[in-house]
Design a protein around this motif. Structure first.
Motif, PDB file in Angstrom:
ATOM      1  N   GLY A  87      11.368   2.885 -66.698  1.00 42.00           N
ATOM      2  CA  GLY A  87      10.306   3.681 -66.108  1.00 42.00           C
ATOM      3  C   GLY A  87       9.205   4.140 -67.026  1.00 42.00           C
ATOM      4  O   GLY A  87       8.279   4.830 -66.588  1.00 42.00           O
ATOM      5  N   ALA A  88       9.271   3.796 -68.310  1.00 42.16           N
ATOM      6  CA  ALA A  88       8.250   4.258 -69.252  1.00 42.16           C
ATOM      7  C   ALA A  88       6.915   3.562 -69.010  1.00 42.16           C
ATOM      8  O   ALA A  88       6.851   2.444 -68.480  1.00 42.16           O
ATOM      9  CB  ALA A  88       8.707   4.020 -70.687  1.00 42.16           C
ATOM     10  N   ARG A  89       5.858   4.217 -69.431  1.00 42.94           N
ATOM     11  CA  ARG A  89       4.520   3.636 -69.441  1.00 42.94           C
ATOM     12  C   ARG A  89       4.230   3.225 -70.884  1.00 42.94           C
ATOM     13  O   ARG A  89       4.018   4.079 -71.740  1.00 42.94           O
ATOM     14  CB  ARG A  89       3.491   4.644 -68.939  1.00 42.94           C
ATOM     15  CG  ARG A  89       3.659   4.995 -67.459  1.00 42.94           C
ATOM     16  CD  ARG A  89       2.730   6.110 -67.026  1.00 42.94           C
ATOM     17  NE  ARG A  89       3.155   7.394 -67.565  1.00 42.94           N
ATOM     18  CZ  ARG A  89       2.339   8.311 -68.066  1.00 42.94           C
ATOM     19  NH1 ARG A  89       1.037   8.086 -68.145  1.00 42.94           N
ATOM     20  NH2 ARG A  89       2.815   9.453 -68.520  1.00 42.94           N
ATOM     21  N   VAL A  90       4.240   1.939 -71.147  1.00 41.92           N
ATOM     22  CA  VAL A  90       4.140   1.429 -72.512  1.00 41.92           C
ATOM     23  C   VAL A  90       2.764   0.820 -72.756  1.00 41.92           C
ATOM     24  O   VAL A  90       2.252   0.051 -71.940  1.00 41.92           O
ATOM     25  CB  VAL A  90       5.232   0.376 -72.790  1.00 41.92           C
ATOM     26  CG1 VAL A  90       5.007  -0.301 -74.140  1.00 41.92           C
ATOM     27  CG2 VAL A  90       6.617   1.042 -72.765  1.00 41.92           C
ATOM     28  N   SER A 114       4.942   0.981 -66.390  1.00 41.06           N
ATOM     29  CA  SER A 114       3.676   0.263 -66.526  1.00 41.06           C
ATOM     30  C   SER A 114       3.553  -0.295 -67.931  1.00 41.06           C
ATOM     31  O   SER A 114       4.207   0.171 -68.858  1.00 41.06           O
ATOM     32  CB  SER A 114       2.487   1.171 -66.211  1.00 41.06           C
ATOM     33  OG  SER A 114       2.340   2.177 -67.206  1.00 41.06           O
ATOM     34  N   PHE A 115       2.677  -1.299 -68.052  1.00 44.29           N
ATOM     35  CA  PHE A 115       2.467  -1.930 -69.348  1.00 44.29           C
ATOM     36  C   PHE A 115       1.015  -2.352 -69.466  1.00 44.29           C
ATOM     37  O   PHE A 115       0.441  -2.922 -68.549  1.00 44.29           O
ATOM     38  CB  PHE A 115       3.378  -3.151 -69.513  1.00 44.29           C
ATOM     39  CG  PHE A 115       3.219  -3.856 -70.836  1.00 44.29           C
ATOM     40  CD1 PHE A 115       3.668  -3.259 -72.006  1.00 44.29           C
ATOM     41  CD2 PHE A 115       2.609  -5.096 -70.912  1.00 44.29           C
ATOM     42  CE1 PHE A 115       3.521  -3.890 -73.237  1.00 44.29           C
ATOM     43  CE2 PHE A 115       2.464  -5.741 -72.130  1.00 44.29           C
ATOM     44  CZ  PHE A 115       2.917  -5.140 -73.298  1.00 44.29           C
ATOM     45  N   GLU A 116       0.422  -2.042 -70.615  1.00 41.55           N
ATOM     46  CA  GLU A 116      -0.945  -2.474 -70.896  1.00 41.55           C
ATOM     47  C   GLU A 116      -1.042  -2.881 -72.359  1.00 41.55           C
ATOM     48  O   GLU A 116      -0.213  -2.493 -73.182  1.00 41.55           O
ATOM     49  CB  GLU A 116      -1.947  -1.366 -70.587  1.00 41.55           C
ATOM     50  CG  GLU A 116      -1.744  -0.095 -71.398  1.00 41.55           C
ATOM     51  CD  GLU A 116      -2.670   1.032 -70.980  1.00 41.55           C
ATOM     52  OE1 GLU A 116      -3.869   0.958 -71.319  1.00 41.55           O
ATOM     53  OE2 GLU A 116      -2.196   1.983 -70.313  1.00 41.55           O
ATOM     54  N   ALA A 173       8.352  -3.865 -65.610  1.00 38.30           N
ATOM     55  CA  ALA A 173       7.593  -2.663 -65.236  1.00 38.30           C
ATOM     56  C   ALA A 173       7.390  -2.602 -63.729  1.00 38.30           C
ATOM     57  O   ALA A 173       7.518  -1.535 -63.104  1.00 38.30           O
ATOM     58  CB  ALA A 173       6.256  -2.651 -65.963  1.00 38.30           C
ATOM     59  N   THR A 174       7.083  -3.742 -63.126  1.00 39.12           N
ATOM     60  CA  THR A 174       6.896  -3.781 -61.674  1.00 39.12           C
ATOM     61  C   THR A 174       8.169  -3.391 -60.946  1.00 39.12           C
ATOM     62  O   THR A 174       8.147  -2.641 -59.957  1.00 39.12           O
ATOM     63  CB  THR A 174       6.454  -5.192 -61.239  1.00 39.12           C
ATOM     64  OG1 THR A 174       5.219  -5.514 -61.873  1.00 39.12           O
ATOM     65  CG2 THR A 174       6.297  -5.274 -59.733  1.00 39.12           C
ATOM     66  N   ALA A 175       9.296  -3.865 -61.452  1.00 39.45           N
ATOM     67  CA  ALA A 175      10.573  -3.588 -60.796  1.00 39.45           C
ATOM     68  C   ALA A 175      11.002  -2.134 -60.930  1.00 39.45           C
ATOM     69  O   ALA A 175      11.698  -1.607 -60.059  1.00 39.45           O
ATOM     70  CB  ALA A 175      11.658  -4.497 -61.371  1.00 39.45           C
ATOM     71  N   VAL A 192      10.052  -0.092 -70.482  1.00 42.34           N
ATOM     72  CA  VAL A 192       9.449  -0.106 -69.138  1.00 42.34           C
ATOM     73  C   VAL A 192      10.515  -0.288 -68.068  1.00 42.34           C
ATOM     74  O   VAL A 192      10.360   0.203 -66.940  1.00 42.34           O
ATOM     75  CB  VAL A 192       8.351  -1.185 -68.992  1.00 42.34           C
ATOM     76  CG1 VAL A 192       7.233  -0.953 -69.999  1.00 42.34           C
ATOM     77  CG2 VAL A 192       8.918  -2.597 -69.100  1.00 42.34           C
ATOM     78  N   ALA A 193      11.617  -0.978 -68.404  1.00 33.30           N
ATOM     79  CA  ALA A 193      12.695  -1.169 -67.431  1.00 33.30           C
ATOM     80  C   ALA A 193      13.326   0.147 -67.013  1.00 33.30           C
ATOM     81  O   ALA A 193      13.979   0.226 -65.958  1.00 33.30           O
ATOM     82  CB  ALA A 193      13.764  -2.097 -68.001  1.00 33.30           C
TER      83      ALA A 193
END
Length: 319
Positions: free
Chosen positions: A46-49, A76-78, A70-72, A43-44
């Protein structure tokens, strides 16, 4: 293939300069250790994990660092629920992902257990084979249609595969004396063989599969071992073997997760497909001088096809 990465490389080293914006990646086992670091690193960049875990409360606490990264980065992360020791949970997780319909670029099967006491999963399978192999076998095959062309499957195996080949005549230790590390070895060999056969079945649509050894790392994976057993394992790891090979060095968690992310998004697919990787490179086969090489039985295509068929029989599904 040549690259500048090795045993000391970290996830940040491997992903330096890599933009994963728009990539969607599933990582199992994100409640501790390698899974958390793998998700954070991805995520660091830019991936959506999507992170899968059995205990969501534990996973939420453990992945605060992932959400911050992810915010930085704009990633995104779910989280989704997944108990690999219950096929009902595995199927429910797969059904939810299929209903959602969003495709994945990579699936990283990171979750696992090691050296557990003799036991059974909810479906009656030996704990380590059922959790480490069969749970992932059902999950990945059920959602295989979500893997995009150009996508990859990365199975976390271990140098522990050298403890044992699979035993398709007695996978649940019904007729064999149970030994925790033999069971672990069988399950880790199965992780490699699953990647070999999955790669064969899906490479025509440009989806490749590989297996990786993260290295020796002290994580929650050792939680089922007594202190005496852990001390013995540590002694074996740091003692030079008779052939003069240098002592095995423990890795940090970022170093341990590096091969996973390297194989997932950095290494050329054709180099790692149907192979076993460690220290950010493809391992030698049956190199007896290298403790972390790969045994030929773990890459044997006939062995892989036989395991696939046996696994289908055990879980009651055809893929």
């Amino acid at each position: 293939m040549t690259n500048a990465f090795g045993a000391d490389s970290t996830t940040d080293d491997v992903l330096r300069g890599v933009d994963l914006s728009g990539k969607r990646i599933l990582v199992t086992g994100v409640s501790a250790g390698l899974g958390v670091e793998t998700a954070r690193a991805l995520v660091a960049h830019g991936a959506r994990v999507v992170g899968a875990a059995r205990d969501l409360d534990k996973a939420r606490a453990a992945t605060e660092i992932v959400r911050s990264a992810a915010t930085a980065s704009g990633g995104s992360f779910e989280l989704v629920t997944l108990d690999l020791a219950s096929l009902a949970s595995v199927r429910a997780c797969a059904d939810g992902l299929l209903a959602d319909g969003r495709a994945f670029d990579v699936i990283i099967c990171n979750a696992g257990v090691m050296a557990t006491p003799q036991g059974r999963t909810a479906d009656g399978f030996e704990t380590q084979f059922g959790t480490n192999h069969l749970g992932h076998f059902v999950l990945v095959n059920r959602i295989a249609s979500l893997l995009k062309p150009g996508g990859r499957l990365v199975n976390l195996s271990s140098a522990g595969h050298r403890y044992s080949d699979i035993d398709l005549d007695d996978p649940n230790f019904e007729h064999t004396a149970y030994a925790p590390f033999v069971a672990y070895g069988r399950s880790k060999t199965a992780n490699i063989l699953f990647a070999v056969e999955f790669d064969r079945r899906h490479k025509d649509r440009d989806v490749r599969a590989t297996a990786v050894h993260p290295g020796g790392i002290l994580t929650e994976l050792t939680r089922h071992m007594s202190q005496e057993e852990l001390d013995g394992l540590m002694k074996a790891m740091v003692t030079a073997p008779p052939d003069g090979e240098p002592p095995m060095q423990l890795k940090t968690v970022p170093q341990g997760a590096a091969t996973s992310v390297w194989a997932a998004v950095v290494a050329p697919a054709g180099e790692v497909g149907a192979r076993y990787c460690l220290d950010c490179h493809v391992a030698e086969i049956d190199d007896v001088s290298a403790r972390a090489g790969v045994r030929s039985y773990a890459l044997d295509p006939d062995n892989a096809r036989a395991l696939w068929a046996k696994s289908e029989d055990m879980v009651g599904e055809r893929f």
